[in-house]
Scaffold this motif. Structure first.
Motif, PDB file in Angstrom:
ATOM      1  N   PHE A  12      36.680  44.327  42.758  1.00 59.34           N
ATOM      2  CA  PHE A  12      37.397  44.398  41.517  1.00 59.34           C
ATOM      3  C   PHE A  12      37.534  43.239  40.896  1.00 59.34           C
ATOM      4  O   PHE A  12      37.339  43.017  39.596  1.00 59.34           O
ATOM      5  N   ASP A  13      37.686  41.949  41.600  1.00 64.12           N
ATOM      6  CA  ASP A  13      37.685  40.808  40.790  1.00 64.12           C
ATOM      7  C   ASP A  13      36.585  40.471  40.386  1.00 64.12           C
ATOM      8  O   ASP A  13      36.541  39.632  39.075  1.00 64.12           O
ATOM      9  N   ARG A  14      35.314  40.595  40.975  1.00 63.20           N
ATOM     10  CA  ARG A  14      33.838  40.361  40.448  1.00 63.20           C
ATOM     11  C   ARG A  14      33.918  40.969  38.955  1.00 63.20           C
ATOM     12  O   ARG A  14      33.147  40.557  37.948  1.00 63.20           O
ATOM     13  N   ALA A  15      34.154  42.281  39.239  1.00 67.07           N
ATOM     14  CA  ALA A  15      33.875  43.211  37.973  1.00 67.07           C
ATOM     15  C   ALA A  15      34.960  42.871  36.809  1.00 67.07           C
ATOM     16  O   ALA A  15      34.433  42.515  35.732  1.00 67.07           O
ATOM     17  N   GLU A  50      42.805  32.171  32.286  1.00 73.63           N
ATOM     18  CA  GLU A  50      43.807  33.093  31.723  1.00 73.63           C
ATOM     19  C   GLU A  50      43.777  34.632  32.420  1.00 73.63           C
ATOM     20  O   GLU A  50      44.586  35.122  32.424  1.00 73.63           O
ATOM     21  N   MET A  51      42.752  34.625  33.133  1.00 75.88           N
ATOM     22  CA  MET A  51      42.739  36.137  33.922  1.00 75.88           C
ATOM     23  C   MET A  51      43.943  35.868  35.187  1.00 75.88           C
ATOM     24  O   MET A  51      44.217  34.760  35.654  1.00 75.88           O
ATOM     25  N   GLU A  52      44.433  37.109  35.381  1.00 76.01           N
ATOM     26  CA  GLU A  52      45.425  37.225  36.508  1.00 76.01           C
ATOM     27  C   GLU A  52      44.603  37.832  37.874  1.00 76.01           C
ATOM     28  O   GLU A  52      44.579  39.139  38.080  1.00 76.01           O
ATOM     29  N   ILE A  53      44.251  36.787  38.747  1.00 76.55           N
ATOM     30  CA  ILE A  53      43.613  37.613  39.706  1.00 76.55           C
ATOM     31  C   ILE A  53      44.364  37.305  40.776  1.00 76.55           C
ATOM     32  O   ILE A  53      44.667  35.986  41.372  1.00 76.55           O
TER      33      ILE A  53
END
Length: 69
Positions: A12-15, A50-53
């Motif tokens: 999911f994170d990779r996508a 800025e992504m929330e991973i």
């Protein structure tokens, strides 16, 4: 095929990262002016920051229900 929670999270994170990078590429390509490679990389790095991973921790104690990934 199913994935353990950790591997499913990584997929999911990779996508999510790839979608963010494609959006940044489109923004740079369709922008009103050209920018340098350094400016483009700075923009992409900022977009990823800025992504929330979420961070998934592997289970420390794995008993008989061990999941191999």
């Amino acid at each position: 095929m199913s994935f353990c929670e950790h591997c499913a999270g990584q997929r999911f994170d990779r996508a999510q990262v790839l979608r963010t990078l494609r959006a940044a590429r489109k923004r740079l390509r369709d922008g009103p002016e050209l920018c340098s490679a350094v400016e483009a990389l700075d923009d992409v790095i900022q977009a990823v920051r800025e992504m929330e991973i979420p961070h998934l921790e592997p289970l420390d104690e794995m008993g008989d229900d061990t999941v191999i990934h």
